[in-house]
Scaffold this motif. Sequence first.
Motif, PDB file in Angstrom:
ATOM      1  N   LYS A 296       0.843  -1.182   0.000  1.00 49.91           N
ATOM      2  CA  LYS A 296       0.000   0.000   0.000  1.00 49.91           C
ATOM      3  C   LYS A 296       0.892   1.251   0.000  1.00 49.91           C
ATOM      4  O   LYS A 296       2.115   1.156   0.034  1.00 49.91           O
ATOM      5  CB  LYS A 296      -0.917   0.002   1.229  1.00 49.91           C
ATOM      6  N   ILE A 297       0.275   2.408  -0.044  1.00 50.49           N
ATOM      7  CA  ILE A 297       1.019   3.657   0.118  1.00 50.49           C
ATOM      8  C   ILE A 297       1.453   3.722   1.587  1.00 50.49           C
ATOM      9  O   ILE A 297       0.622   3.611   2.485  1.00 50.49           O
ATOM     10  CB  ILE A 297       0.129   4.873  -0.218  1.00 50.49           C
ATOM     11  N   VAL A 298       2.756   3.881   1.814  1.00 53.97           N
ATOM     12  CA  VAL A 298       3.293   3.865   3.180  1.00 53.97           C
ATOM     13  C   VAL A 298       4.059   5.152   3.443  1.00 53.97           C
ATOM     14  O   VAL A 298       4.948   5.529   2.676  1.00 53.97           O
ATOM     15  CB  VAL A 298       4.227   2.653   3.388  1.00 53.97           C
ATOM     16  N   LEU A 299       3.706   5.829   4.543  1.00 56.22           N
ATOM     17  CA  LEU A 299       4.387   7.055   4.956  1.00 56.22           C
ATOM     18  C   LEU A 299       5.096   6.805   6.285  1.00 56.22           C
ATOM     19  O   LEU A 299       4.449   6.554   7.299  1.00 56.22           O
ATOM     20  CB  LEU A 299       3.383   8.203   5.127  1.00 56.22           C
ATOM     21  N   GLY A 310      13.602   2.917   1.985  1.00 52.27           N
ATOM     22  CA  GLY A 310      13.290   4.019   1.077  1.00 52.27           C
ATOM     23  C   GLY A 310      12.797   3.626  -0.297  1.00 52.27           C
ATOM     24  O   GLY A 310      12.051   4.369  -0.933  1.00 52.27           O
ATOM     25  N   GLU A 311      13.180   2.445  -0.788  1.00 53.54           N
ATOM     26  CA  GLU A 311      12.721   2.002  -2.112  1.00 53.54           C
ATOM     27  C   GLU A 311      11.244   1.644  -2.109  1.00 53.54           C
ATOM     28  O   GLU A 311      10.606   1.614  -3.173  1.00 53.54           O
ATOM     29  CB  GLU A 311      13.513   0.773  -2.568  1.00 53.54           C
ATOM     30  N   PHE A 312      10.705   1.369  -0.932  1.00 56.57           N
ATOM     31  CA  PHE A 312       9.347   0.835  -0.844  1.00 56.57           C
ATOM     32  C   PHE A 312       8.348   1.799  -0.202  1.00 56.57           C
ATOM     33  O   PHE A 312       7.145   1.606  -0.332  1.00 56.57           O
ATOM     34  CB  PHE A 312       9.353  -0.468  -0.032  1.00 56.57           C
ATOM     35  N   VAL A 313       8.846   2.806   0.502  1.00 53.62           N
ATOM     36  CA  VAL A 313       7.958   3.690   1.255  1.00 53.62           C
ATOM     37  C   VAL A 313       8.302   5.143   0.967  1.00 53.62           C
ATOM     38  O   VAL A 313       9.370   5.458   0.423  1.00 53.62           O
ATOM     39  CB  VAL A 313       8.067   3.423   2.768  1.00 53.62           C
ATOM     40  N   TYR A 314       7.393   6.031   1.376  1.00 56.10           N
ATOM     41  CA  TYR A 314       7.633   7.467   1.294  1.00 56.10           C
ATOM     42  C   TYR A 314       8.127   7.937   2.661  1.00 56.10           C
ATOM     43  O   TYR A 314       7.412   7.828   3.666  1.00 56.10           O
ATOM     44  CB  TYR A 314       6.355   8.208   0.908  1.00 56.10           C
ATOM     45  N   LEU A 315       9.361   8.415   2.713  1.00 53.98           N
ATOM     46  CA  LEU A 315       9.946   8.885   3.961  1.00 53.98           C
ATOM     47  C   LEU A 315       9.742  10.386   4.105  1.00 53.98           C
ATOM     48  O   LEU A 315       9.882  11.130   3.132  1.00 53.98           O
ATOM     49  CB  LEU A 315      11.442   8.564   4.001  1.00 53.98           C
ATOM     50  N   VAL A 326       0.160  13.607   2.018  1.00 52.63           N
ATOM     51  CA  VAL A 326      -1.277  13.422   2.248  1.00 52.63           C
ATOM     52  C   VAL A 326      -2.081  14.181   1.195  1.00 52.63           C
ATOM     53  O   VAL A 326      -3.067  13.656   0.648  1.00 52.63           O
ATOM     54  CB  VAL A 326      -1.675  13.874   3.667  1.00 52.63           C
ATOM     55  N   SER A 327      -1.675  15.380   0.872  1.00 52.09           N
ATOM     56  CA  SER A 327      -2.369  16.172  -0.155  1.00 52.09           C
ATOM     57  C   SER A 327      -2.307  15.466  -1.507  1.00 52.09           C
ATOM     58  O   SER A 327      -3.303  15.424  -2.248  1.00 52.09           O
ATOM     59  CB  SER A 327      -1.742  17.566  -0.267  1.00 52.09           C
ATOM     60  N   SER A 328      -1.150  14.885  -1.826  1.00 49.62           N
ATOM     61  CA  SER A 328      -1.005  14.148  -3.088  1.00 49.62           C
ATOM     62  C   SER A 328      -1.933  12.941  -3.111  1.00 49.62           C
ATOM     63  O   SER A 328      -2.537  12.624  -4.139  1.00 49.62           O
ATOM     64  CB  SER A 328       0.442  13.705  -3.281  1.00 49.62           C
ATOM     65  N   TYR A 329      -2.046  12.263  -1.969  1.00 51.75           N
ATOM     66  CA  TYR A 329      -2.956  11.125  -1.867  1.00 51.75           C
ATOM     67  C   TYR A 329      -4.397  11.569  -2.083  1.00 51.75           C
ATOM     68  O   TYR A 329      -5.163  10.925  -2.830  1.00 51.75           O
ATOM     69  CB  TYR A 329      -2.789  10.454  -0.505  1.00 51.75           C
ATOM     70  N   ILE A 330      -4.793  12.651  -1.441  1.00 50.53           N
ATOM     71  CA  ILE A 330      -6.152  13.174  -1.586  1.00 50.53           C
ATOM     72  C   ILE A 330      -6.466  13.466  -3.054  1.00 50.53           C
ATOM     73  O   ILE A 330      -7.566  13.201  -3.547  1.00 50.53           O
ATOM     74  CB  ILE A 330      -6.342  14.452  -0.745  1.00 50.53           C
ATOM     75  N   LYS A 331      -5.478  13.966  -3.777  1.00 54.36           N
ATOM     76  CA  LYS A 331      -5.657  14.330  -5.190  1.00 54.36           C
ATOM     77  C   LYS A 331      -5.498  13.135  -6.137  1.00 54.36           C
ATOM     78  O   LYS A 331      -5.595  13.289  -7.358  1.00 54.36           O
ATOM     79  CB  LYS A 331      -4.648  15.412  -5.575  1.00 54.36           C
ATOM     80  N   GLY A 332      -5.222  11.961  -5.570  1.00 57.35           N
ATOM     81  CA  GLY A 332      -5.062  10.768  -6.401  1.00 57.35           C
ATOM     82  C   GLY A 332      -3.731  10.695  -7.123  1.00 57.35           C
ATOM     83  O   GLY A 332      -3.597  10.013  -8.135  1.00 57.35           O
ATOM     84  N   LYS A 333      -2.714  11.382  -6.572  1.00 55.59           N
ATOM     85  CA  LYS A 333      -1.408  11.451  -7.238  1.00 55.59           C
ATOM     86  C   LYS A 333      -0.321  10.656  -6.512  1.00 55.59           C
ATOM     87  O   LYS A 333       0.862  10.826  -6.796  1.00 55.59           O
ATOM     88  CB  LYS A 333      -0.972  12.909  -7.366  1.00 55.59           C
ATOM     89  N   LEU A 334      -0.726   9.799  -5.588  1.00 55.42           N
ATOM     90  CA  LEU A 334       0.245   8.992  -4.845  1.00 55.42           C
ATOM     91  C   LEU A 334      -0.116   7.524  -4.996  1.00 55.42           C
ATOM     92  O   LEU A 334      -1.289   7.156  -4.884  1.00 55.42           O
ATOM     93  CB  LEU A 334       0.236   9.391  -3.364  1.00 55.42           C
TER      94      LEU A 334
END
Length: 369
Positions: A296-299, A310-315, A326-334
């Motif tokens: 999944k998307i991981v922060l 770092g290759e697998f998650v957003y740090l 979070v804003s990118s996720y809301i906009k469907g860009k993550l």
Amino acid sequence: MNGRKIAYFMHVPWNWIKQRPHFFAEHLTKKFHLEVFRLRYYGKKKLAQNAGNIMQHNIWRLPSNRFGIIRFINNWLIRIQVKDAFENFDIIWVTTPAFFPYLTKTVKQKAIVYDCMDDILAFSAIANNRSMYNQYFLYEKELVSLASTVICSSEYLKAKLVERYSIGNADHIHVVNNGINIYQPQETMVLPASLTEAYNSQAKILTYIGTISDWFDFELVLQVLEQHSELLVYLFGPAEVKIPQHTRLKHFGPIDHKSVFGIMEKAEVLIMPFIVNDLIKSVNPVKAYEYIFSNKIVLLNAYGETQKFGEFVYLFDSREVFKEYVSSYIKGKLAPKRTIQECHDFALQHTWDKRAERLYKILDGKLHD
């Protein structure tokens, strides 16, 4: 089975949220005769039905152990209870320096293993109490010196011990990171209908799974909730602090470990919003391995122990970067950074089975870092 016998002193209740001491105990029973010695806890409800046929001994003590006179009495009570039990064990395994005063002179002559899973002096209850800090400092210093083997959960933690206690020869100190337990489909638990319904919402949802304590960055979570009216935040796990009230911040309480993967399957974004203090810097996070496996998307907070993911998650190294994600996720860009197969392959290299293989080599004297 190896002929050696392990007296396994465990500071985490067996039915607490399943973690490192539970997994190590289960794996060690495959090679050794192991019996668990666990302290009697007060005020903590049973959180999980952790299975297993391991023989367990409950050690009774008085409540309010934080007070000096109570600790003195408890040390005496516990030494009486465990004195005879030690005679037939070859290895004494301890998961916290708090057990050090219970060790008798006879026991101190046996092989002692100290599994250092956290920087105990960085916990607020100890760090903010000068008397307790000094006491635990001496306990851990003596324990690290006395132990034939010290196992640390992270490289940072090993370096911290070596520096703190001015250890010249650290050949007996090894690093065994945390890991992931991947259940077979038939082992996982079916989520209750209420949870399934909660994830059927059209809202955007951030999910956190794990213990909730004073290092959890509630201020950051509340800020993103205020920025995005369509956002929900779901928290799963035992809470050691009061959770702020917010209509879109929902705490579902502790869960059985076998439900973790079902929740992650429902989630879109998995988060670890911590305040990166000395305690957190020493943590090799179990949830990182579990989150990655979910694809999944991981922060995750960026610090030494998470850089390897770092290759697998957003740090993120600041609140502002977290908010941008979070804003990118809301906009469907993550989106997840890797494929399902890549995430699974990574997780399979970091299972508790793999950690146990390293553990066996250390105990057999066949591994030299």
